[in-house]
Design an enzyme around this catalytic site. Structure first.
Site, mmCIF file in Angstrom:
data_model
loop_
_atom_site.group_PDB
_atom_site.id
_atom_site.type_symbol
_atom_site.label_atom_id
_atom_site.label_comp_id
_atom_site.label_asym_id
_atom_site.label_seq_id
_atom_site.Cartn_x
_atom_site.Cartn_y
_atom_site.Cartn_z
ATOM 1 C CB SER A 14 2.195 -3.365 -6.844
ATOM 2 O OG SER A 14 2.833 -4.476 -8.171
ATOM 3 C CD GLU B 206 -0.994 -1.707 -12.200
ATOM 4 O OE1 GLU B 206 0.677 -1.536 -12.905
ATOM 5 O OE2 GLU B 206 -0.589 -2.426 -11.106
ATOM 6 C CG HIS C 235 4.068 -1.177 -11.266
ATOM 7 N ND1 HIS C 235 2.808 -1.907 -11.279
ATOM 8 C CD2 HIS C 235 4.692 -1.681 -10.606
ATOM 9 C CE1 HIS C 235 3.251 -3.268 -10.157
ATOM 10 N NE2 HIS C 235 3.843 -2.943 -9.897
#
Length: 307
Positions: free
Chosen positions: A116, A212, A277
């Site tokens: 992330s 992502e 995620h």
């Protein structure tokens, strides 16, 4: 692109440091994550500011200087074999330029794990240290604490990386074909935010770009991909692998965006590799040579992520 330096794999009894370079950490989840690491016969050491919260900006785990100092201290400790990020969130960009990169380089290759917002650190470690890193679960993350598959895949990557060299997709190719290159990437919004910064590579020429994100509506995904295209970040990319897109809207709408923005690049595009995620998220290395076979639905590393 050339493959980067692979850090040594972990062995039983290895000391690993836990840092919080981004958002604040839930104490109970941190405790659960530490228990898992101890169950792997690792010796986790929590850095001093991991449970801090910034006095004015509550979305940060302490001040930029303290978060950077924790990472610096952990990486430069000769007894530490790996640095695990407790969570993502936001904030790594704010502290990355406070690090002493010469001291980090002198400390030698170690394992960095996070995902992330930690994308900012992955990019910086690749550009400034030439080091393979692991885009994997947060040590105090919900998925790591609760999902055995996530735990097992990270554990295998850390201790026996030769056993997890192939990751399979659950979908047919968006754009069929095969490509070889060095893996790079991370969270799409962070890669777009990285454009123009010292840790941004000039292009992804010859690379396999793994993308992502979370919580970005289809039009915002379009905007982020368009930013990468217009800035030249995708010039010469060899292939693209797509991970999870949690809370980003109906997948068929996203698929239309991917087809529109990526389909014209003339490279293979593989969907749903299973990192990011999502529940049961897998660990993927950045900086290693691999083959992306979108037709067969696989990403296969030429050699283990760690040596």
């Amino acid at each position: 692109m050339s493959a980067l330096v692979r850090p040594p794999r972990l062995v039983p009894g290895a000391r690993v440091a836990v840092v919080a370079p981004s958002g604040p950490v839930a104490e109970e989840r941190l405790a659960a994550g530490l228990d898992i690491l101890r169950g792997w016969d690792l010796d986790p050491v929590v850095q001093p500011h991991v449970l801090d919260r910034h006095g004015r900006l509550g979305y940060l785990a302490g001040t930029d200087a303290d978060r950077a100092a924790d990472l610096q201290r952990a990486w430069c400790d000769p007894d530490v074999a790996a640095v695990l990020c407790a969570r993502g969130g936001y904030g790594a960009q704010r502290m990355v330029d406070l690090l002493d990169w010469e001291a980090l380089r002198a400390a030698g290759p170690k394992v960095l794990v996070g995902f992330s917002d930690v994308t900012a650190l992955h990019r910086a470690f690749a550009a400034r240290l030439g080091l393979v890193t692991l885009y994997g679960p947060a040590a105090a993350g919900v998925d790591f604490v609760k999902n055995p598959r996530t735990q097992q895949h990270l554990r295998a990557t850390l201790f026996a990386p030769e056993t997890v060299r192939t990751i399979a997709s659950g979908r047919p190719a968006l754009v069929p074909g095969r490509a070889r290159g060095v893996t790079l990437g991370g969270c799409l919004s962070l890669l777009a935010a990285d454009v123009g910064t010292p840790s941004a590579p000039p292009i992804a020429r010859g690379g396999l770009l793994l993308l992502e994100d979370v919580g970005e509506a289809p039009y915002r995904v379009d905007r982020l991909l368009t930013q990468l295209v217009r800035s030249g970040r995708l010039d010469g990319v060899a292939g693209i692998g797509l991970g999870s897109w949690a809370d980003c809207g109906p997948y068929e709408e996203l698929r239309a965006v991917f087809a529109d923005r990526l389909g014209g690049l003339g490279v293979p595009v593989l969907e749903e590799i299973g990192f990011g995620h999502c529940d049961a998220a897998l660990t993927v290395p950045f900086g290693v040579t691999a083959e992306l076979d979108a037709t067969a639905g696989t990403l296969t590393l030429d050699e283990p992520a760690l040596r």
